[in-house]
Design a protein around this motif. Structure first.
Motif, PDB file in Angstrom:
ATOM      1  N   ALA A 204     -13.735   5.374  -4.556  1.00 18.90           N
ATOM      2  CA  ALA A 204     -12.213   4.786  -4.732  1.00 18.90           C
ATOM      3  C   ALA A 204     -11.715   4.922  -3.491  1.00 18.90           C
ATOM      4  O   ALA A 204     -11.030   3.929  -2.929  1.00 18.90           O
ATOM      5  N   ALA A 205     -11.813   6.043  -2.522  1.00 12.91           N
ATOM      6  CA  ALA A 205     -11.322   6.197  -1.402  1.00 12.91           C
ATOM      7  C   ALA A 205     -11.844   5.408  -0.463  1.00 12.91           C
ATOM      8  O   ALA A 205     -11.256   4.940   0.397  1.00 12.91           O
ATOM      9  N   ALA A 206     -13.245   5.080  -0.474  1.00 14.02           N
ATOM     10  CA  ALA A 206     -13.825   4.281   0.546  1.00 14.02           C
ATOM     11  C   ALA A 206     -13.436   2.954   0.500  1.00 14.02           C
ATOM     12  O   ALA A 206     -13.524   2.170   1.626  1.00 14.02           O
ATOM     13  N   ARG A 207     -13.132   2.472  -0.509  1.00  7.63           N
ATOM     14  CA  ARG A 207     -13.051   1.207  -0.950  1.00  7.63           C
ATOM     15  C   ARG A 207     -11.859   0.429   0.134  1.00  7.63           C
ATOM     16  O   ARG A 207     -11.929  -0.613   0.674  1.00  7.63           O
ATOM     17  N   VAL A 208     -11.061   1.224   0.487  1.00  7.22           N
ATOM     18  CA  VAL A 208      -9.707   0.783   1.246  1.00  7.22           C
ATOM     19  C   VAL A 208     -10.177   0.421   2.725  1.00  7.22           C
ATOM     20  O   VAL A 208      -9.681  -0.333   3.388  1.00  7.22           O
ATOM     21  N   PHE A 209     -11.355   1.151   3.074  1.00 11.33           N
ATOM     22  CA  PHE A 209     -11.767   1.112   4.669  1.00 11.33           C
ATOM     23  C   PHE A 209     -12.997   0.217   4.723  1.00 11.33           C
ATOM     24  O   PHE A 209     -13.473   0.208   5.612  1.00 11.33           O
ATOM     25  N   SER A 210     -13.351  -0.431   3.698  1.00 12.96           N
ATOM     26  CA  SER A 210     -14.743  -1.145   3.592  1.00 12.96           C
ATOM     27  C   SER A 210     -14.572  -2.675   3.477  1.00 12.96           C
ATOM     28  O   SER A 210     -13.730  -3.074   2.484  1.00 12.96           O
ATOM     29  N   ALA A 211     -15.165  -3.294   4.256  1.00 15.38           N
ATOM     30  CA  ALA A 211     -15.388  -4.894   4.091  1.00 15.38           C
ATOM     31  C   ALA A 211     -16.414  -5.516   3.535  1.00 15.38           C
ATOM     32  O   ALA A 211     -16.421  -6.642   2.924  1.00 15.38           O
ATOM     33  N   VAL A 247     -13.631  18.666  -5.084  1.00 11.91           N
ATOM     34  CA  VAL A 247     -12.835  17.622  -5.754  1.00 11.91           C
ATOM     35  C   VAL A 247     -11.518  17.610  -4.994  1.00 11.91           C
ATOM     36  O   VAL A 247     -11.239  16.372  -5.075  1.00 11.91           O
ATOM     37  N   CYS A 248     -10.768  18.584  -5.145  1.00 12.83           N
ATOM     38  CA  CYS A 248      -9.602  18.569  -4.348  1.00 12.83           C
ATOM     39  C   CYS A 248      -9.429  17.996  -3.018  1.00 12.83           C
ATOM     40  O   CYS A 248      -8.535  17.264  -2.578  1.00 12.83           O
ATOM     41  N   VAL A 249     -10.330  18.216  -2.423  1.00  7.75           N
ATOM     42  CA  VAL A 249     -10.568  17.767  -0.843  1.00  7.75           C
ATOM     43  C   VAL A 249     -10.945  16.254  -0.934  1.00  7.75           C
ATOM     44  O   VAL A 249     -10.245  15.381  -0.372  1.00  7.75           O
ATOM     45  N   ALA A 250     -11.618  15.664  -1.889  1.00 10.61           N
ATOM     46  CA  ALA A 250     -11.959  14.372  -2.020  1.00 10.61           C
ATOM     47  C   ALA A 250     -10.627  13.679  -2.404  1.00 10.61           C
ATOM     48  O   ALA A 250     -10.331  12.449  -1.919  1.00 10.61           O
ATOM     49  N   ALA A 251      -9.757  14.320  -3.496  1.00 10.18           N
ATOM     50  CA  ALA A 251      -8.696  13.800  -3.849  1.00 10.18           C
ATOM     51  C   ALA A 251      -7.628  13.481  -2.807  1.00 10.18           C
ATOM     52  O   ALA A 251      -7.072  12.411  -2.684  1.00 10.18           O
ATOM     53  N   ALA A 252      -7.277  14.346  -1.829  1.00  5.79           N
ATOM     54  CA  ALA A 252      -6.678  14.400  -0.621  1.00  5.79           C
ATOM     55  C   ALA A 252      -6.995  13.320   0.247  1.00  5.79           C
ATOM     56  O   ALA A 252      -6.300  12.591   0.913  1.00  5.79           O
ATOM     57  N   VAL A 253      -8.385  12.904   0.288  1.00  9.09           N
ATOM     58  CA  VAL A 253      -8.769  11.989   1.213  1.00  9.09           C
ATOM     59  C   VAL A 253      -8.565  10.613   0.511  1.00  9.09           C
ATOM     60  O   VAL A 253      -8.023   9.486   1.037  1.00  9.09           O
ATOM     61  N   PHE A 254      -8.615  10.688  -0.973  1.00  7.59           N
ATOM     62  CA  PHE A 254      -8.278   9.292  -1.659  1.00  7.59           C
ATOM     63  C   PHE A 254      -6.524   9.068  -1.345  1.00  7.59           C
ATOM     64  O   PHE A 254      -6.165   7.997  -1.398  1.00  7.59           O
ATOM     65  N   ALA A 255      -5.793  10.314  -1.768  1.00  6.71           N
ATOM     66  CA  ALA A 255      -4.432   9.894  -1.328  1.00  6.71           C
ATOM     67  C   ALA A 255      -4.073   9.340  -0.111  1.00  6.71           C
ATOM     68  O   ALA A 255      -3.252   8.707   0.152  1.00  6.71           O
ATOM     69  N   ALA A 256      -4.950   9.969   0.924  1.00  7.72           N
ATOM     70  CA  ALA A 256      -4.770   9.474   2.440  1.00  7.72           C
ATOM     71  C   ALA A 256      -4.981   7.904   2.490  1.00  7.72           C
ATOM     72  O   ALA A 256      -4.335   6.927   3.063  1.00  7.72           O
ATOM     73  N   SER A 257      -6.127   7.508   1.756  1.00  7.78           N
ATOM     74  CA  SER A 257      -6.476   6.123   1.894  1.00  7.78           C
ATOM     75  C   SER A 257      -5.515   5.409   1.069  1.00  7.78           C
ATOM     76  O   SER A 257      -5.395   4.297   1.471  1.00  7.78           O
ATOM     77  N   ALA A 258      -4.868   5.686  -0.123  1.00 11.70           N
ATOM     78  CA  ALA A 258      -3.803   5.035  -0.636  1.00 11.70           C
ATOM     79  C   ALA A 258      -2.629   4.782   0.281  1.00 11.70           C
ATOM     80  O   ALA A 258      -2.039   3.778   0.107  1.00 11.70           O
ATOM     81  N   LEU A 259      -2.234   5.829   0.780  1.00 10.94           N
ATOM     82  CA  LEU A 259      -1.165   5.622   1.903  1.00 10.94           C
ATOM     83  C   LEU A 259      -1.469   4.594   2.886  1.00 10.94           C
ATOM     84  O   LEU A 259      -0.419   3.811   3.189  1.00 10.94           O
ATOM     85  N   VAL A 260      -2.648   4.598   3.517  1.00 11.07           N
ATOM     86  CA  VAL A 260      -3.042   3.731   4.266  1.00 11.07           C
ATOM     87  C   VAL A 260      -2.901   2.046   3.738  1.00 11.07           C
ATOM     88  O   VAL A 260      -2.573   1.154   4.154  1.00 11.07           O
ATOM     89  N   ASP A 261      -3.494   2.112   2.610  1.00 12.58           N
ATOM     90  CA  ASP A 261      -3.433   0.609   1.934  1.00 12.58           C
ATOM     91  C   ASP A 261      -1.975   0.201   1.586  1.00 12.58           C
ATOM     92  O   ASP A 261      -1.843  -0.894   1.875  1.00 12.58           O
ATOM     93  N   LEU A 262      -1.144   1.133   1.274  1.00 10.85           N
ATOM     94  CA  LEU A 262       0.306   0.823   0.972  1.00 10.85           C
ATOM     95  C   LEU A 262       0.959   0.449   2.436  1.00 10.85           C
ATOM     96  O   LEU A 262       1.860  -0.568   2.519  1.00 10.85           O
ATOM     97  N   ALA A 263       0.715   1.080   3.489  1.00  5.02           N
ATOM     98  CA  ALA A 263       0.837   0.773   4.864  1.00  5.02           C
ATOM     99  C   ALA A 263       0.514  -0.829   5.405  1.00  5.02           C
ATOM    100  O   ALA A 263       1.365  -1.544   5.922  1.00  5.02           O
ATOM    101  N   ARG A 264      -0.863  -0.987   4.993  1.00  7.10           N
ATOM    102  CA  ARG A 264      -1.319  -2.313   5.047  1.00  7.10           C
ATOM    103  C   ARG A 264      -0.555  -3.543   4.546  1.00  7.10           C
ATOM    104  O   ARG A 264      -0.091  -4.451   5.102  1.00  7.10           O
ATOM    105  N   ARG A 265      -0.306  -3.152   3.107  1.00  2.00           N
ATOM    106  CA  ARG A 265       0.468  -4.307   2.304  1.00  2.00           C
ATOM    107  C   ARG A 265       1.799  -4.380   2.918  1.00  2.00           C
ATOM    108  O   ARG A 265       2.413  -5.553   2.690  1.00  2.00           O
ATOM    109  N   ALA A 266       2.413  -3.272   3.282  1.00  8.20           N
ATOM    110  CA  ALA A 266       3.864  -3.357   3.747  1.00  8.20           C
ATOM    111  C   ALA A 266       3.941  -4.189   5.346  1.00  8.20           C
ATOM    112  O   ALA A 266       5.211  -4.464   5.589  1.00  8.20           O
ATOM    113  N   ALA A 267       3.031  -4.177   6.026  1.00  8.75           N
ATOM    114  CA  ALA A 267       2.941  -4.520   7.331  1.00  8.75           C
ATOM    115  C   ALA A 267       2.878  -6.055   7.285  1.00  8.75           C
ATOM    116  O   ALA A 267       2.486  -6.745   6.566  1.00  8.75           O
TER     117      ALA A 267
END
Length: 267
Positions: A204-211, A247-267
């Motif tokens: 799920a975290a990788a999905r944001v950064f992958s084409a 798992v907590c580290v992976a969840a933190a990466v997912f949270a960061a990816s979600a923030l990146v996705d939100l920033a992209r949508r807002a831009a």
């Protein structure tokens, strides 16, 4: 090499990285199919496999493999018969976990630490465990590599797969087998309750950064392996449980990816 593997922390880290590498590409297919509960149901059935193995004096890994495969095949078969897939998976997932816990409690003359199977005991991984884990990793990655195109086509469009001469049910069976192997080798590392997290979160975290699908699978593998490495370091530094720390580290990466996705949508 023998001296290198004498360090329990190195063995644990290698085990975590191995499981993460095998789980990541399978997690991508679970995310694409929108069947996160599929991993849950298969992993929870592993506890019933532990009970079976102890009752019949079998290998724990063999017992978990058999039950995980049986559960995955049952869910795969029933989900194609018009039932609500999410409801079916939820019922079977929690029922399997409850049945496994009850079965273990009924075993006479057997004392086990259930938390080790629920949350993992990665620090207890030995050389033989490590060999089995990486053997399973090689099998799963080889299977996914060989069937990648067919698996992807069957996932994106079963009708297109059929037209191309690919049997979607066969590819589903291959995916099911690979998932059962991952559950069997991962139960000692992260435990039944956290296996599904290691399957789904890196993907799920990788999905944001992958084409591309291939890019997503590679990034998910990198995130999973990195989470295992950082999680083990955090567990050692802060004296926290190793499996949940990963798992907590992976969840933190997912949270960061979600923030990146939100920033992209807002831009």
């Amino acid at each position: 090499m023998t001296g290198f593997l004498d360090d329990f922390l190195i063995r644990a880290t290698l085990a975590g990285i191995g499981v993460a590498l095998a789980a990541a590409p399978l997690g991508c297919f679970i995310v694409w199919r929108r069947m996160a509960y599929f991993g849950d149901a298969t992993a929870h059935a592993a506890i019933l496999g532990v009970a079976m193995a102890l009752a019949f004096n079998l290998s724990i890994m063999l017992g978990t493999l058999v039950m995980a495969l049986a559960m995955a095949m049952a869910v795969s078969t029933l989900s194609g018969r018009g039932r609500a897939v999410d409801t079916l998976l939820g019922v079977m997932s929690h029922s399997a976990l409850a049945a496994g816990l009850v079965a273990v409690s009924l075993l006479q003359g057997v004392r086990i630490d259930l938390s080790a199977y629920l949350f993992g005991d990665i620090l207890a991984v030995g050389r033989l465990d490590l060999a089995v884990i990486w053997g399973g990793v090689a099998l799963v990655l080889g299977l996914v590599w060989a069937r990648w195109s067919a698996l992807l086509t069957a996932t994106l469009s079963p009708d297109l797969a059929t037209a191309a001469g690919i049997d979607p049910r066969r590819e589903q069976l291959i995916l099911t087998l690979a998932l059962a192997v991952v559950v069997a080798v991962a139960i000692k590392v992260v435990g039944a309750l956290l296996i599904a997290a290691l399957l789904v979160i890196p993907a799920a975290a990788a999905r944001v950064f992958s084409a591309t699908p291939e890019g997503m699978a590679l990034r998910a593998s990198a995130i999973g392996a990195g989470s295992a490495l950082v999680g083990m370091g955090a567990a050692w530094r802060f004296d926290t449980p190793a499996g949940p720390s990963i798992v907590c580290v992976a969840a933190a990466v997912f949270a960061a990816s979600a923030l990146v996705d939100l920033a992209r949508r807002a831009a």
